[in-house]
Write a protein that holds these residues in place. Structure first.
Motif, PDB file in Angstrom:
ATOM      1  N   LEU A 199      -8.272  16.149  32.556  1.00 35.89           N
ATOM      2  CA  LEU A 199      -9.652  16.394  32.126  1.00 35.89           C
ATOM      3  C   LEU A 199     -10.108  17.801  32.494  1.00 35.89           C
ATOM      4  O   LEU A 199     -11.280  18.130  32.419  1.00 35.89           O
ATOM      5  N   PRO A 205     -17.582  25.028  35.595  1.00 35.86           N
ATOM      6  CA  PRO A 205     -18.235  26.164  36.266  1.00 35.86           C
ATOM      7  C   PRO A 205     -18.344  25.919  37.776  1.00 35.86           C
ATOM      8  O   PRO A 205     -18.578  24.788  38.197  1.00 35.86           O
ATOM      9  N   TYR A 225     -16.990  30.573  35.615  1.00 37.89           N
ATOM     10  CA  TYR A 225     -15.713  29.895  35.306  1.00 37.89           C
ATOM     11  C   TYR A 225     -14.584  30.537  36.110  1.00 37.89           C
ATOM     12  O   TYR A 225     -13.747  31.265  35.593  1.00 37.89           O
ATOM     13  N   ARG A 323     -13.062  24.206  23.987  1.00 37.11           N
ATOM     14  CA  ARG A 323     -13.691  22.895  24.103  1.00 37.11           C
ATOM     15  C   ARG A 323     -13.558  22.398  25.522  1.00 37.11           C
ATOM     16  O   ARG A 323     -12.773  22.913  26.299  1.00 37.11           O
ATOM     17  N   PHE A 324     -14.389  21.432  25.834  1.00 34.44           N
ATOM     18  CA  PHE A 324     -14.401  20.912  27.189  1.00 34.44           C
ATOM     19  C   PHE A 324     -13.908  19.477  27.175  1.00 34.44           C
ATOM     20  O   PHE A 324     -13.845  18.836  26.138  1.00 34.44           O
ATOM     21  N   PHE A 325     -13.547  18.974  28.318  1.00 33.35           N
ATOM     22  CA  PHE A 325     -13.068  17.602  28.412  1.00 33.35           C
ATOM     23  C   PHE A 325     -13.929  16.777  29.363  1.00 33.35           C
ATOM     24  O   PHE A 325     -13.933  15.568  29.301  1.00 33.35           O
ATOM     25  N   SER A 326     -14.615  17.457  30.265  1.00 36.06           N
ATOM     26  CA  SER A 326     -15.407  16.743  31.261  1.00 36.06           C
ATOM     27  C   SER A 326     -16.323  17.744  31.944  1.00 36.06           C
ATOM     28  O   SER A 326     -16.181  18.949  31.771  1.00 36.06           O
ATOM     29  N   GLN A 327     -17.253  17.224  32.706  1.00 35.93           N
ATOM     30  CA  GLN A 327     -18.052  18.029  33.624  1.00 35.93           C
ATOM     31  C   GLN A 327     -17.835  17.484  35.020  1.00 35.93           C
ATOM     32  O   GLN A 327     -17.433  16.327  35.171  1.00 35.93           O
ATOM     33  N   ALA A 328     -18.130  18.306  36.008  1.00 32.86           N
ATOM     34  CA  ALA A 328     -17.957  17.873  37.393  1.00 32.86           C
ATOM     35  C   ALA A 328     -18.738  16.589  37.650  1.00 32.86           C
ATOM     36  O   ALA A 328     -19.817  16.394  37.091  1.00 32.86           O
ATOM     37  N   VAL A 329     -18.178  15.718  38.478  1.00 35.95           N
ATOM     38  CA  VAL A 329     -18.866  14.477  38.854  1.00 35.95           C
ATOM     39  C   VAL A 329     -18.863  14.343  40.380  1.00 35.95           C
ATOM     40  O   VAL A 329     -18.044  14.954  41.063  1.00 35.95           O
ATOM     41  N   SER A 552     -21.008  21.692  39.566  1.00 42.22           N
ATOM     42  CA  SER A 552     -22.332  21.396  39.010  1.00 42.22           C
ATOM     43  C   SER A 552     -22.844  20.014  39.419  1.00 42.22           C
ATOM     44  O   SER A 552     -23.986  19.671  39.140  1.00 42.22           O
ATOM     45  N   ALA A 553     -21.998  19.205  40.066  1.00 47.33           N
ATOM     46  CA  ALA A 553     -22.474  17.933  40.597  1.00 47.33           C
ATOM     47  C   ALA A 553     -22.944  18.113  42.039  1.00 47.33           C
ATOM     48  O   ALA A 553     -23.308  17.145  42.704  1.00 47.33           O
TER      49      ALA A 553
ATOM     50  N   SER B 170     -23.338  16.180  35.006  1.00 50.21           N
ATOM     51  CA  SER B 170     -22.810  16.097  36.370  1.00 50.21           C
ATOM     52  C   SER B 170     -23.713  15.287  37.284  1.00 50.21           C
ATOM     53  O   SER B 170     -23.269  14.743  38.275  1.00 50.21           O
ATOM     54  N   VAL B 171     -25.004  15.260  36.975  1.00 50.27           N
ATOM     55  CA  VAL B 171     -25.942  14.542  37.850  1.00 50.27           C
ATOM     56  C   VAL B 171     -26.494  13.299  37.148  1.00 50.27           C
ATOM     57  O   VAL B 171     -27.542  12.781  37.512  1.00 50.27           O
ATOM     58  N   GLU B 193     -18.015  16.108  23.905  1.00 50.49           N
ATOM     59  CA  GLU B 193     -16.980  16.931  24.540  1.00 50.49           C
ATOM     60  C   GLU B 193     -16.785  16.605  26.008  1.00 50.49           C
ATOM     61  O   GLU B 193     -15.736  16.857  26.573  1.00 50.49           O
ATOM     62  N   ASN B 194     -17.823  16.097  26.638  1.00 48.70           N
ATOM     63  CA  ASN B 194     -17.730  15.814  28.073  1.00 48.70           C
ATOM     64  C   ASN B 194     -17.831  14.327  28.353  1.00 48.70           C
ATOM     65  O   ASN B 194     -18.304  13.899  29.393  1.00 48.70           O
ATOM     66  N   ALA B 196     -15.784  12.115  29.225  1.00 48.12           N
ATOM     67  CA  ALA B 196     -15.105  11.543  30.396  1.00 48.12           C
ATOM     68  C   ALA B 196     -16.049  11.433  31.589  1.00 48.12           C
ATOM     69  O   ALA B 196     -15.970  10.482  32.362  1.00 48.12           O
ATOM     70  N   SER B 197     -16.935  12.400  31.736  1.00 44.43           N
ATOM     71  CA  SER B 197     -17.862  12.358  32.877  1.00 44.43           C
ATOM     72  C   SER B 197     -18.900  11.259  32.683  1.00 44.43           C
ATOM     73  O   SER B 197     -19.304  10.594  33.633  1.00 44.43           O
ATOM     74  N   TYR B 200     -17.164   8.036  33.405  1.00 45.99           N
ATOM     75  CA  TYR B 200     -16.949   7.905  34.849  1.00 45.99           C
ATOM     76  C   TYR B 200     -18.171   7.279  35.521  1.00 45.99           C
ATOM     77  O   TYR B 200     -18.056   6.309  36.274  1.00 45.99           O
ATOM     78  N   TYR B 201     -19.335   7.834  35.233  1.00 44.92           N
ATOM     79  CA  TYR B 201     -20.546   7.309  35.863  1.00 44.92           C
ATOM     80  C   TYR B 201     -20.913   5.933  35.316  1.00 44.92           C
ATOM     81  O   TYR B 201     -21.414   5.082  36.046  1.00 44.92           O
TER      82      TYR B 201
END
Lengths: 651, 289
Positions: A199, A205, A225, A323-329, A552-553, B170-171, B193-194, B196-197, B200-201
């Motif tokens: 992911l 970022p 980035y 493209r992106f696959f995820s954001q920080a969690v 970012s989380a 993210s939040v 696009e995101n 997966a996040s 996840y939540y």
């Protein structure tokens, strides 16, 4: 050595039939593609070939004198083994020109079924030194896709020393971290990059902050980035590449379109042919370069091919990120909503009657003493030393062995995870030195060091988590090659661990607590950001300050810098499986490990004592109830989490 | 011989292209296709459209709203057939659905909101509180929300969860109200696009996800009611054939999705302890395991 079109292979990625035709028409000498099974790139099922299409693709390619390689490059979980065996038999019937593999289990299966298709070692196999290459060659590997951190001159040396065919990525999207050694996606999301589901946390970022104060440290931040590697492009350095002895030039991108792949193949084809026809008269074609550049996804870099590229290889602003696959969690916490695993009752698993062994990895003699005083059976020392800590000298090791002998416990000397020729040379010397110091064993991190240790040392040898052990056939391979104990992959979920433990021919160790590394990079993040370079080594930026990446989380990932200037990025939360010990005992795990090298000696003592006490209670066989207040008592400066254990069912 | 340009944004829409080709092949026309794909890079679309214009194509099949806008923005009079554009009027591609009036027509891709609301009711019979997580900067998302709010009135109580930028996801955990029964994701780039996040939540909070973006279903959503892109492409092929035979695109009504398809994920259902009704499983076009 005279060049021919055979000695420089242009290797193109193929995801669909349309791309296959386009790549071959554009002049690829060889193509690689995946079947529907046991293949990376599993985000998109439509960019793979089913069995019938695979067969047709081989016929199509061979009719045009093009070689075709099939990627069987996933790590394999225990329950997937029968399917892999059948798949390999099928591939043996349709005879592609090679299989690109990652899991050592494939080497075992290849022998078992008398596979006649040549095997190529995937870039995920952590191959940096001649010993690894020789270990793989013993099992019929004829070609190695080398790690991207190797320079062309290092490649020439490896080629000279081993004679193996080398395949090198020359164009496309690259990992920032060492491939096959990045556990971020797998541990946090349960979607392993080593199983085709990355992911891409390296494309999130981040802010660079001071670990102590949490404050931003860069006067001029080049952009958020900070791990976003630019795309590899070797067009500008083709003569150096060709003369390095690399035989296969690999273009990345099995999810790319026909248009994209055929343009890149056509432009490289033209340049390669011009060079082969007349190397002395070869000139750089600015028009073709312009075309390649205009249609780029990200900006370009030669990455590590010509030396450590430092800041120049990172696209800090992310403007061209496709493209992106995820954001920080936020990583799963130990006290969160995830249920504690509860073992079945009424089992008569014999392992429950054994006293479990507890090992602790420590950074110095004070921590080693603390671990032993609080119930550790084994201490791991050596390998990476993280600033401001010092590497273990022979004198230190001697003192550690003495301490262990006095207590009738063990000291095991470990080796660094990434072992390039320099480190391999140093370890050869270390192994010789240890013959007189007599520690109680060695722990190695890649198949090259396993081979070197087996050949040069009389000590017993075990293997670390970096072997990505997922199944019993890999354990069998390790055993065949001299290991007497093995560590389970950090990404394995409870169900996978249980299955593996049932069938493993080797005793297994499991990491249950500690500051775990998500990524290891040859790129130095602080020096790239603050000095704008790769000045290497700088001996400065990490001498009295520590740095973290803030996502970012709001999670802080500490950066630990070792004696080779490699950056090790930790997960935001430390692994803590204390509440799950009963279930792990039930699964048959008898060897447990705490990764305590980033802890103070006091904390090492507290945590060791807590695990020792719980394990002993469990082994005593009385009714066991987990006391949640222990979690508070073992808390250090970093939050605790549970990694892949949050997953009720594994993928 | 007709020269047909195909302008595509991402491989996610491959099915529409295959449908379009199949729709045209059935028409007994001699055609040559000129295919370009921006591979996700929005900023490359005008340049790629210009490349097709230079090749003197007779018509452009544009996949996605930005591709259609790039094709319509070309100078000259190359007819454009588009899909699966959500809001052809709002995107400025046509004047009205029945009478486009300009050089473009095609097939809209939005599944009617009433059908989606009914699908969610059937999928999760006891759900009351639904969170709508959407990209607030995406006009398609805003349109879908507006339609869905009308259609869901009386069926569900809705909580809007706007995300302005990707990092907002993210939040997400901190923003989820405690009593939600499900998350509904309207179409919208940042969310897709995101995904997966979001997944996840949602998994950590035991929330099933109903999505409008089909690829989210194998990636962890519980289900979706979506347009069949192949069929939309095929209908576009028929419209293109009319245009090549002399019809004005401005006179050909924009088509809508008539037979949306159900996609389900039984792996996710099992993980969340949700029992899928046998009738729904029978009706589903695709069931991921």
């Amino acid at each position: 050595m005279l060049l021919t079109r055979q000695s420089v292979e242009l290797l193109a990625p193929v995801g669909t039939w349309e791309v296959l035709e386009a790549a071959i028409t554009a002049g690829a000498d060889a193509v690689y593609l995946g079947g529907k099974r046991f293949n990376m790139r599993l985000h998109r099922t439509d960019t793979n070939f089913d069995d019938k299409k695979l067969t047709q693709a081989i016929t199509y390619a061979h009719a045009r004198n093009v070689r075709l390689y099939v990627t069987v490059n996933n790590l394999i979980s225990e329950r997937e083994i029968p399917g892999v065996r059948d798949y390999l038999k099928f591939l043996n019937e349709i005879q592609p020109d090679a299989l690109i593999v990652q899991d050592l289990a494939i080497l075992e299966l290849a022998r078992e079924i008398n596979l006649t298709v040549p095997l190529h070692a995937s870039v995920m196999m952590n191959t940096h030194n001649e010993h690894t290459i020789k270990a793989l060659m013993d099992y019929g590997i004829t070609r190695v896709v080398t790690n991207r951190e190797l320079t062309l001159s290092q490649l020439s040396l490896l080629r000279e020393r081993t004679g193996v065919e080398l395949e090198y990525f020359i164009h496309g999207d690259m990992c920032a971290a060492h491939s096959g050694q990045c556990f971020h996606s797998g541990v946090v999301f349960g979607q392993s990059s080593n199983r085709g589901r990355c992911l891409k946390p390296c494309r999130w970022p981040y802010q660079l902050v001071d670990t102590l104060t949490g404050q931003a440290v860069a006067a001029k931040d080049p952009g958020p980035y900070k791990l976003a590697l630019k795309d590899m492009c070797m067009y500008t350095a083709l003569p150096q590449l060709i003369q390095s002895g690399v035989c296969s030039f690999k273009i990345e991108g099995r999810m790319r379109t026909a248009d994209f792949v055929s343009r890149i193949v056509r432009l490289y084809r033209k340049a390669l042919d011009r060079y082969i026809a007349d190397p002395n008269g070869y000139t750089f074609d600015a028009t073709d370069w312009q075309e390649l550049y205009e249609y780029r996804s990200r900006d370009f870099s030669t990455c590590y091919a010509l030396g450590n590229p430092g800041a120049s290889s990172i696209g800090y602003t992310g403007e061209r990120e496709p493209r992106f696959f995820s954001q920080a969690v936020k990583e799963a916490g130990v006290t969160g909503s995830a249920a504690v695993l509860v073992p079945n009752t009424g089992s008569d698993n014999p392992s429950l009657r054994l006293r479990p062994a507890l090992a602790v990895r420590v950074a110095d003699l004070a921590s080693l003493t603390s671990a032993f005083a609080n119930g550790a059976d084994i201490a791991y020392i050596g390998g990476e030393a993280f600033a401001p800590g010092k590497p273990w000298s022979l004198e230190d090791i001697k003192a550690a062995v003495k301490l262990a002998d006095d207590r009738q416990v063990q000291v095991i000397v470990t080796t660094p995870r990434i072992t390039m020729e320099r480190e391999a040379g140093e370890l050869e010397q270390l192994f010789a030195g240890l013959e007189t110091l007599k520690p109680h064993g060695l722990m190695v991190s890649n198949s090259g060091m396993l081979r070197l240790a087996k050949q040069t040392s009389s000590l017993s040898i075990q293997t670390d988590f970096s072997f990505n052990l997922f199944n019993h056939l890999t354990a069998a391979w390790l055993k065949d090659n001299g290991a007497s104990k093995a560590t389970i992959s950090l990404e394995a979920t409870y169900e996978q661990i249980t299955e593996l433990a049932k069938h493993s021919p080797l005793p297994l160790e499991m990491i249950i607590h500690g500051a775990i590394e998500a990524m290891v990079l040859d790129h130095c993040i602080p020096s790239a950001i603050m000095a704008g370079t790769a000045t290497h080594p700088c001996h400065d930026l990490c001498s009295n300050r520590h740095y973290s990446l803030l996502d970012s989380a709001g999670e802080r990932h500490d950066i630990k810098i070792d004696q080779y200037c490699r950056n090790h990025i930790l997960f935001a939360k430390d692994l803590c499986l204390l509440p799950h010990l009963a279930a792990l005992m039930q699964a048959g795990i008898v060897n447990y490990r705490i990764e305590g090298q980033h802890y103070s000696s006091e904390l090492v003592g507290i945590i060791t004592a807590a695990y020792r006490a719980e394990l002993d209670k469990l082994a005593a066989g009385d009714t066991y109830v987990f006391d949640k207040t222990i979690i508070d008592r073992i808390a250090g400066p970093r939050q605790l989490g549970i990694g892949a254990f949050r997953y009720r069912v594994s993928r | 011989m007709h020269n047909i340009g195909i302008l595509q944004l991402t491989q996610n829409l491959d099915d529409a292209v295959h449908g379009f080709k199949s729709g045209l092949t059935g028409q007994d026309l001699a055609v040559e296709f000129h295919y370009v794909n921006a591979d996700g890079a929005l900023h490359d679309l005008p340049q790629l459209a210009g490349k097709l214009a230079k090749q003197k194509v007779d018509l452009i099949f544009a996949c996605s709203t930005p591709a259609a806008q790039a094709a319509v923005a070309l100078a000259g009079n190359i007819p454009v057939v588009f899909t699966p554009v959500f809001d052809p009027v709002g995107a400025g591609l046509v004047k009205t659905m029945d009478k486009p009036g300009g050089k473009a027509t095609g097939m809209a891709g939005m599944v009617p909101a009433a059908a989606k609301a009914a699908f969610i009711r059937e999928l999760l019979p006891s759900a009351n509180n639904i969170g709508i997580l959407y990209h607030s900067g995406d006009s398609n998302a805003l349109l879908e929300i507006s339609n869905f709010k009308q259609a869901a009135a009386g069926l569900f109580s809705l909580v809007e969860l706007p995300a302005d930028k990707a990092e907002d996801l993210s939040v997400l955990a901190d923003r989820l109200p405690p009593n939600l029964d499900a998350l509904f994701l309207p179409i919208g780039r940042v969310i897709e696009e995101n995904f997966a996040s979001v997944a996840y939540y949602a998994e950590a909070a035991n929330l099933p996800i109903i999505t409008s973006h089909a690829p989210n279903v194998p990636a962890g959503a519980l289900g979706a009611l979506v347009a069949n892109h192949f069929e939309l492409g095929r209908a576009c092929g028929a419209q293109a054939a009319q245009i090549l035979a002399g019809a004005e695109p401005g006179n050909i009504p924009v088509g809508i999705v008539e037979h949306p398809e159900i996609q389900l994920n039984t792996f996710v259902a099992a993980n969340l302890g949700i029992e899928l009704s046998p009738s729904l499983l029978v009706k589903a076009k695709e069931v991921f395991e």
